[in-house]
Motif scaffolding. Structure first.
Motif, PDB file in Angstrom:
ATOM      1  N   GLY A 162       0.791  -1.225   0.000  1.00  0.00           N
ATOM      2  CA  GLY A 162       0.000   0.000   0.000  1.00  0.00           C
ATOM      3  C   GLY A 162       0.823   1.274   0.000  1.00  0.00           C
ATOM      4  O   GLY A 162       0.261   2.361   0.075  1.00  0.00           O
ATOM      5  N   TRP A 163       2.138   1.148  -0.087  1.00  0.00           N
ATOM      6  CA  TRP A 163       3.026   2.305  -0.097  1.00  0.00           C
ATOM      7  C   TRP A 163       3.784   2.353  -1.416  1.00  0.00           C
ATOM      8  O   TRP A 163       3.971   1.337  -2.086  1.00  0.00           O
TER       9      TRP A 163
ATOM     10  N   SER B 122      -6.490   9.613   6.281  1.00  0.00           N
ATOM     11  CA  SER B 122      -7.367   8.898   5.357  1.00  0.00           C
ATOM     12  C   SER B 122      -7.563   7.438   5.737  1.00  0.00           C
ATOM     13  O   SER B 122      -8.557   6.825   5.373  1.00  0.00           O
TER      14      SER B 122
ATOM     15  N   TYR C 259      -5.591   5.209   4.527  1.00  0.00           N
ATOM     16  CA  TYR C 259      -4.990   4.453   3.432  1.00  0.00           C
ATOM     17  C   TYR C 259      -3.513   4.201   3.729  1.00  0.00           C
ATOM     18  O   TYR C 259      -2.733   5.124   3.914  1.00  0.00           O
ATOM     19  N   GLY C 260      -3.127   2.939   3.774  1.00  0.00           N
ATOM     20  CA  GLY C 260      -1.732   2.596   3.939  1.00  0.00           C
ATOM     21  C   GLY C 260      -1.198   2.705   5.343  1.00  0.00           C
ATOM     22  O   GLY C 260      -0.006   2.527   5.573  1.00  0.00           O
TER      23      GLY C 260
ATOM     24  N   PRO D  48       2.373   6.366   1.707  1.00  0.00           N
ATOM     25  CA  PRO D  48       1.184   5.649   1.234  1.00  0.00           C
ATOM     26  C   PRO D  48       0.854   6.028  -0.208  1.00  0.00           C
ATOM     27  O   PRO D  48       0.932   7.213  -0.578  1.00  0.00           O
ATOM     28  N   THR D  49       0.498   5.050  -1.015  1.00  0.00           N
ATOM     29  CA  THR D  49       0.199   5.308  -2.426  1.00  0.00           C
ATOM     30  C   THR D  49      -0.898   6.349  -2.567  1.00  0.00           C
ATOM     31  O   THR D  49      -0.909   7.140  -3.521  1.00  0.00           O
ATOM     32  N   TRP D  50      -1.818   6.372  -1.615  1.00  0.00           N
ATOM     33  CA  TRP D  50      -2.908   7.368  -1.625  1.00  0.00           C
ATOM     34  C   TRP D  50      -2.370   8.795  -1.591  1.00  0.00           C
ATOM     35  O   TRP D  50      -3.030   9.728  -2.055  1.00  0.00           O
ATOM     36  N   ASN D  51      -1.157   8.994  -1.062  1.00  0.00           N
ATOM     37  CA  ASN D  51      -0.570  10.323  -0.918  1.00  0.00           C
ATOM     38  C   ASN D  51       0.210  10.779  -2.140  1.00  0.00           C
ATOM     39  O   ASN D  51       0.833  11.841  -2.105  1.00  0.00           O
TER      40      ASN D  51
END
Length: 320
Positions: free
Chosen positions: A31-32, A87, A89-90, A115-118
């Motif tokens: 997830g990162w 969030s 996420y991750g 985190p990939t979301w970032n």
């Protein structure tokens, strides 16, 4: 990999804890995303970290740096959102919001993982150096003006302390959005630069404005607080995101605040959506961050020294 990191905490002499040298490269985790850093910008948050604000000894050594632009594992040019945890996420469920380097290794290095979301796409029109200025100082100014100040094109704002990263961003953003921008600084050269950047008038700190404003963008704190409150029209708003001169003003101006029904709004960083909007705003309008100086990462100490001295107008960027 080479990095600039906090090895020790020293509240009185923060730069004594800054070290430059080899640190372990980030390990991959689900997830990162790992990013090859091309540029990262300095913020006062980095100095506060060296003083032990927002970080504890047990997290050292900590690679510093919140902001970065670079290339991800798939060759995409990206910008990083530096608020981690809000969030989910991750990160662990329920993990509180923090800024990168309060819990996780930062961007003043050849690589960083977040985190990939970032991870957000970087427009081709923005250089890596320009994009690296946006996620903290410019995002903070964007949220202060467009989310928390409640102003519209044609309204007026006062930006205290022209020269700092957030203040410089606020002047440029306000001008681009059709606001009437006033600015203050103790330094004549910075007042001149503020005018060049788009302020309609730049005054000495504490000077009486030619009119009361709809909102004040406050990052200085105790030294300018009374002036900020006195500069507002009835019903106006002071938005505060920092207190570099201290957080205990001698005059809180409480009577004026309640009698004129003024609003005091705290503001911290900004959301991923706001960062996306800011990036698009810059790409679409041609607005670009003011960069005082770009330095290679191995000269990071020079950048920290300039940031600590306050002798700058705009952002200092480290390139890798």
């Amino acid at each position: 990999m080479f990095a600039a990191y906090a090895a020790r905490i020293d509240r009185d002499q923060p730069l004594s804890g800054l070290e430059l040298g080899e640190r372990p490269a980030p390990e991959s985790r689900p997830g990162w995303t790992t990013v090859n850093v091309k540029a990262a910008s300095l913020n006062h948050h980095d100095l506060w970290s060296l003083r032990g604000v927002g970080i504890t000894e047990d997290r050292l050594p900590m690679i510093l740096g919140c902001d970065a632009a670079g290339v991800d594992e798939h060759g995409n040019e990206v910008v990083l959102h530096s608020v981690i945890g809000q969030s989910g996420y991750g990160v662990e469920p329920g993990e509180p919001r923090s800024i990168l380097t309060e819990r996780y290794q930062g961007t003043f290095a050849e690589q960083v993982t977040v985190p990939t979301w970032n991870v957000l796409p970087k427009p081709k029109d923005l250089s890596f150096e320009e994009a690296a200025c946006l996620p903290t100082a410019w995002l903070t100014a964007y949220r202060m003006i467009f989310t928390n100040a409640g102003v519209r094109p044609g309204d007026s704002i006062l930006v205290q302390g022209a020269g700092g990263g957030v203040a410089t961003a606020a002047i440029a953003l306000g001008k681009a959005a059709g606001l009437k921008v006033f600015a203050t600084s103790r330094d004549e050269a910075k007042r001149k630069r503020a005018l060049e950047l788009g302020a309609v008038e730049a005054l000495e700190s504490g000077a009486r404005l030619p009119q009361r404003v709809d909102a004040v963008i406050e990052t200085v704190g105790a030294a300018t607080w009374s002036h900020s409150v006195k500069s507002l029209r009835p019903g106006g708003t002071v938005v505060i995101s920092g207190a570099t001169s201290g957080d205990r003003p001698s005059h809180a101006e409480l009577t004026r605040i309640f009698f004129l029904e003024l609003k005091v709004v705290g503001s911290t960083m900004g959301s991923k959506d706001e960062l996306e909007d800011l990036i698009a705003f810059c790409a679409n309008t041609g607005l670009r961050p003011v960069i005082e100086e770009s330095l290679p990462l191995d000269r990071a100490r020079e950048g920290f020294e300039r940031l600590a001295s306050g002798d700058l107008f705009g952002k200092i960027v480290l390139t890798v």
